[in-house]
Design a protein around this motif. Structure first.
Motif, short mmCIF file in Angstrom:
data_model
loop_
_atom_site.label_atom_id
_atom_site.label_comp_id
_atom_site.label_asym_id
_atom_site.label_seq_id
_atom_site.Cartn_x
_atom_site.Cartn_y
_atom_site.Cartn_z
N THR A 69 1.03 -1.37 0.07
CA THR A 69 0.02 -0.20 0.05
C THR A 69 0.83 1.22 -0.12
O THR A 69 0.52 2.22 -0.96
N ASP A 70 1.74 1.31 0.96
CA ASP A 70 2.65 2.44 1.03
C ASP A 70 3.62 2.60 -0.32
O ASP A 70 3.90 3.56 -0.84
N TYR A 71 4.31 1.42 -0.63
CA TYR A 71 5.46 1.51 -1.53
C TYR A 71 4.80 1.38 -3.03
O TYR A 71 5.67 2.00 -3.94
N LEU A 72 3.82 0.97 -3.40
CA LEU A 72 3.35 1.29 -4.95
C LEU A 72 2.85 2.78 -4.97
O LEU A 72 3.23 3.10 -6.04
N ARG A 73 2.61 3.57 -3.98
CA ARG A 73 2.59 4.82 -4.15
C ARG A 73 3.64 5.66 -4.41
O ARG A 73 3.86 6.27 -5.14
N ILE A 74 4.73 5.18 -3.50
CA ILE A 74 6.30 5.48 -3.72
C ILE A 74 6.53 5.27 -5.17
O ILE A 74 7.16 6.10 -5.93
N PHE A 75 6.39 4.12 -5.74
CA PHE A 75 6.91 3.68 -6.86
C PHE A 75 6.10 4.39 -7.84
O PHE A 75 6.56 4.77 -9.01
N ASP A 76 4.94 4.98 -7.87
CA ASP A 76 4.20 5.43 -8.75
C ASP A 76 4.96 7.02 -8.77
O ASP A 76 5.02 7.68 -10.11
N VAL A 127 -7.03 -14.09 6.73
CA VAL A 127 -6.84 -12.61 7.41
C VAL A 127 -5.26 -12.66 7.18
O VAL A 127 -4.69 -11.54 7.17
N LYS A 128 -4.40 -13.76 7.22
CA LYS A 128 -3.17 -13.58 7.07
C LYS A 128 -2.62 -13.06 5.64
O LYS A 128 -1.65 -12.65 5.62
N HIS A 129 -3.34 -13.09 4.68
CA HIS A 129 -2.90 -12.50 3.64
C HIS A 129 -3.30 -11.03 3.21
O HIS A 129 -3.04 -10.35 2.46
N HIS A 130 -3.91 -10.49 4.44
CA HIS A 130 -4.05 -8.86 4.25
C HIS A 130 -2.94 -7.96 4.43
O HIS A 130 -1.85 -8.29 5.21
N GLY A 131 -2.77 -7.22 3.56
CA GLY A 131 -1.75 -5.99 3.44
C GLY A 131 -0.60 -6.40 2.71
O GLY A 131 0.56 -5.84 2.87
N VAL A 132 -0.37 -7.65 2.15
CA VAL A 132 0.77 -8.04 1.22
C VAL A 132 0.22 -8.28 -0.08
O VAL A 132 -0.90 -8.19 -0.43
N LEU A 133 1.33 -8.25 -1.13
CA LEU A 133 1.00 -8.43 -2.37
C LEU A 133 0.50 -9.81 -2.92
O LEU A 133 1.23 -10.72 -2.62
N LEU A 134 -0.80 -9.77 -3.15
CA LEU A 134 -1.54 -11.03 -3.47
C LEU A 134 -1.87 -11.22 -5.05
O LEU A 134 -2.17 -10.32 -5.55
N THR A 135 -2.00 -12.58 -5.38
CA THR A 135 -2.57 -12.78 -6.65
C THR A 135 -3.59 -13.83 -6.59
O THR A 135 -3.34 -14.78 -6.15
N VAL A 246 -9.13 -14.27 -15.48
CA VAL A 246 -8.32 -13.23 -15.47
C VAL A 246 -7.41 -13.72 -14.38
O VAL A 246 -7.57 -14.69 -13.26
N ILE A 247 -6.27 -13.05 -14.27
CA ILE A 247 -5.23 -13.32 -13.12
C ILE A 247 -5.15 -11.80 -12.54
O ILE A 247 -4.41 -10.95 -13.26
N VAL A 248 -5.31 -11.70 -11.27
CA VAL A 248 -5.29 -10.27 -10.74
C VAL A 248 -4.33 -10.20 -9.82
O VAL A 248 -4.32 -11.01 -8.42
N THR A 249 -3.20 -9.19 -9.60
CA THR A 249 -2.49 -9.01 -8.69
C THR A 249 -2.83 -7.46 -7.97
O THR A 249 -3.03 -6.53 -8.55
N GLY A 250 -2.84 -7.51 -6.57
CA GLY A 250 -3.14 -6.62 -5.51
C GLY A 250 -2.89 -6.54 -4.37
O GLY A 250 -2.26 -7.61 -3.99
N LEU A 267 -17.21 -6.93 7.60
CA LEU A 267 -16.15 -6.34 6.79
C LEU A 267 -16.13 -7.67 5.63
O LEU A 267 -15.92 -8.74 5.96
N ASP A 268 -16.06 -7.00 4.29
CA ASP A 268 -16.36 -8.05 3.27
C ASP A 268 -14.84 -7.91 2.56
O ASP A 268 -14.53 -6.66 2.30
N PRO A 269 -14.19 -9.16 2.14
CA PRO A 269 -12.91 -8.71 1.48
C PRO A 269 -13.06 -8.23 0.18
O PRO A 269 -14.13 -8.59 -0.44
N MET A 270 -12.03 -7.78 -0.06
CA MET A 270 -11.81 -7.01 -1.62
C MET A 270 -10.27 -6.76 -1.76
O MET A 270 -9.68 -6.57 -1.11
N LEU A 271 -10.18 -6.85 -2.98
CA LEU A 271 -8.78 -6.89 -3.61
C LEU A 271 -8.60 -5.54 -4.52
O LEU A 271 -9.26 -5.51 -5.49
N ILE A 272 -7.87 -4.72 -4.03
CA ILE A 272 -7.55 -3.44 -4.67
C ILE A 272 -6.34 -3.87 -5.73
O ILE A 272 -5.25 -4.06 -5.37
N ALA A 273 -6.88 -3.89 -6.95
CA ALA A 273 -5.81 -4.45 -8.20
C ALA A 273 -5.01 -3.28 -8.52
O ALA A 273 -5.27 -2.31 -8.54
#
Length: 658
Positions: A69-76, A127-135, A246-250, A267-273
């Motif tokens: 979340t932090d570093y993708l913004r820095i990369f942009d 929940v363990k997948h929360h906040g990491v880069l997931l595909t 589709v294959i989605v990374t987010g 709270l419903d899970p969602m993937l920010i692509a």
């Protein structure tokens, strides 16, 4: 202003400089293309392979994975810096325009991240997948409309005049929360609590919600396919439609459910692509060269007796069912299909064939449906009793006050196979909805103000019971309660009648008992004796992708003569003897040429296609007595048997020319 990498040394954000350096070193071509694009208001994607970043700067890659979340913004931000450097270096050679919106898209396919922890199935997201880069990998079942939302807003502290951005929280439905005090990083804290929004500082983004569902192919029996919401932003919107793989990374996040009275807020899970890739290879199987060599060697062994080789392949289809040679040949030709072509006016003529089995209970119809689904890479199985027109085609559903289209069975089976058992149990108006999907291979929808056309390039494999006792004197539409327009869309309609035949019953019972005794024994790996399921799947996919058979003049003449003969004689079966029969004959002949590992449709293929059509006609135009498809068995010398049938058919067809 001259911008260079040296000017970044004073920047306190080290990852910004590190990633900008990486981009200039490895992706200068993409940066140069973006810099020289004319429109400064567009959002531009910049594609980066995670494996390449891992090789170049492992610590930076690990930071990106653990805190995306932090570093993708820095990369942009780094991408904007890097493109300005490229723009400054090339000002003398080409004119460029500064861009404010560049988004780094990370592709993790083929990288060290491709393991179960970061590449889970949708049903195992926790929940363990929360906040990491997931595909995640799945099929798009719902696609929402494109909206706009505020991506960021700049504020100024009235006390110390510090400017800072505020980003919306997707978790709280894009609401913007101001900080409780001034976030300035000065030595003496400001602690100001009054902020003013800067005029013209609001940045708006495109926004779309889709829902993806895990593939039913990878689920066990009894498992319910799970789905997850995916958020697409900026350049990712409108990339996919319902039915696409589709294959989605987010980044996995959560979204508060709407506030409803007396309903618990969850709270419903969602993937920010961050990266979306359409899986174009959904209908292909990775086939190694050694397997292709086996296929070539197999046909070289049967060069003198090709039909014996073909029958060896057909024996591998539904091996637990004894005999039924005609049905197994029909299943193979349907799954392989013909070649799609576009005529001069631009109208597409489908290459996919459709098959309908009409038979008494216990004749193995459902067995063939299930086995055909295993042979296809993408298959959807449904029954007529529990299927409505919306479930088969597309449904309009309301979600959060907004109407969306949700894909049905035929759309989800796009590029694969749709098996419909008990077709006779469907209501008449529900059956009518699949007419367009079978012939034009599209579904036109006008529901809840949503008007669109979806693609359904699918093979339809149906099974039905006759209405009461099958009467051979009556036409097929009377015996099955299926309408003429629907029957004419099926390339092959096979009737399986359970007639009392003591000799056949004795042979079948001994086969079933023998199979149960041999079940624990090892099967022979030689292809001339046994074709296992995995090898059959690979063979069907290989011949579909590799061969594009062309009709010879002799084959064209035979098919034309037979069609004319059928139009003259079969007045009782008018629903089947339409122009669609001519197209079916061409498709079946092309499919047989592919099955025989050839790129040319010969006389053998044309006559085999005629025999398949003859089997589906209760009143034959060529053969005096059409045998029951249920009792059709594999012959010892198929090539000799074919030579007799060929002489008989060619003699009958000669009368058409005369």
């Amino acid at each position: 202003m001259d911008i260079s990498l040296a000017s970044m040394d004073d920047s306190p954000t080290t990852p910004l400089k590190a990633f900008a350096t990486f981009l200039i070193r490895h992706h200068s071509d993409q940066l140069r293309s973006i810099a020289h694009s004319p429109d400064p208001k567009l959002h531009y994607p910049l594609f980066v392979e995670f494996a390449e970043l891992m090789d170049d700067d492992p610590p930076l890659a690990r930071l990106l994975f653990s805190r995306p979340t932090d570093y993708l913004r820095i990369f942009d931000d780094a991408a904007v810096w890097a493109h300005m450097i490229i723009l400054g270096d090339s000002k003398g050679s080409m004119n460029g325009v500064k861009k404010d919106f560049i988004h780094v898209r990370i592709n993790v396919t083929g990288s060290p991240l491709e393991f179960p922890e970061t590449f889970p199935s949708i049903g195992s997201v926790r929940v363990k997948h929360h906040g990491v880069l997931l595909t995640l990998k799945g099929t798009v079942i719902r696609s929402g409309t494109i909206k706009m939302y505020e991506g960021e807003r700049w504020y100024i502290c009235r006390k110390c005049k510090h400017k800072f951005p505020v980003y919306p929280e997707l978790e709280t439905r894009n609401s913007i929360q101001l900080p409780s005090f001034c976030p300035s990083q000065r030595s003496k804290p400001c602690e100001g609590k009054s902020f003013e929004c800067l005029e013209g500082s609001v940045v708006r983004h495109d926004y779309q919600e889709i829902k993806i569902q895990e593939s039913t192919q990878v689920l066990g029996v009894g498992s319910i396919p799970r789905s997850v919401l995916v958020i697409l932003k900026d350049d990712l919107v409108d990339l996919v439609k319902a039915g696409d793989d589709v294959i989605v990374t987010g980044v996995l996040s959560a979204k508060w459910s709407p506030d409803l009275k007396d309903v618990r807020c969850d709270l419903d899970p969602m993937l920010i692509a961050n990266h979306v890739r359409t899986n174009e290879l959904k209908v292909e199987v990775d086939i190694p060269d050694d397997i292709i060599m086996k296929f070539t060697q197999f046909w070289s062994n049967f060069k003198d007796t090709p039909l014996k080789g073909r029958n060896a392949i057909l024996r591998g289809i539904c091996p637990q069912v004894f005999g039924l040679f005609t049905v197994k040949l029909a299943v193979a030709l349907t799954l392989i299909g013909g070649v799609q072509h576009v005529d001069i006016s631009g109208t597409k003529v489908r290459g996919e064939s459709h098959l309908l089995l009409v038979g008494d209970p216990g004749t193995g119809k459902s067995q063939f449906l299930k086995f055909a689904a295993k042979l296809s890479n993408r298959a959807v199985i449904t029954t007529g009793l529990g299927s409505t027109s919306a479930g088969l085609t597309v449904a309009a559903v309301k979600d959060g006050g907004e109407w969306m289209l949700e894909a049905g069975a035929l759309v989800l089976a796009d590029g694969g196979l749709c098996c419909i058992d008990e077709v006779d149990s469907m209501r008449e108006h529900d059956r009518a909805t699949i007419h367009e999907a079978m012939e034009q291979q599209t579904i036109s929808v006008a529901k809840a103000g949503l008007v669109t056309t979806l693609s359904t390039r699918t093979i339809v494999f149906g099974a039905t019971n006759p209405k009461g006792h099958y009467d051979p004197e009556q036409p097929l539409s009377v015996n099955t309660t299926l309408s003429g327009p629907l029957l004419s869309r099926f390339d092959i309609v096979l009737v399986l009648l359970d007639t009392k035949n003591p000799e056949w019953d004795a042979v079948v019972s001994s086969h079933i008992l023998y199979e149960s005794e041999q079940e624990k024994g090892k099967r022979d790996n030689d292809l001339s004796n046994n074709w296992p399921l995995t090898m059959l799947r690979r063979y069907i996919q290989f011949v579909k992708g590799y061969f594009r058979p062309v009709l010879t003049q002799e084959a064209e003449q035979i098919i034309s003569n037979y069609y004319q003969l059928q139009r003259r004689s079969a007045m009782d079966n008018a629903a089947r003897t339409t122009v669609r029969m001519l197209e079916s004959l061409i498709r079946l002949a092309q499919a047989h040429a592919r099955l025989m590992f050839r790129n040319e449709v010969t006389r053998l293929d044309a006559i085999t296609a005629i025999l398949c059509i003859e089997s589906s006609m209760m009143t034959s135009a060529l053969v005096d007595s059409v045998g029951n498809a249920l009792h059709s068995n594999f012959t010892e010398n198929p090539d000799e048997e074919y030579a007799k049938q060929e002489t008989l058919i060619l003699d009958k067809l000669k009368s058409v020319d005369e």
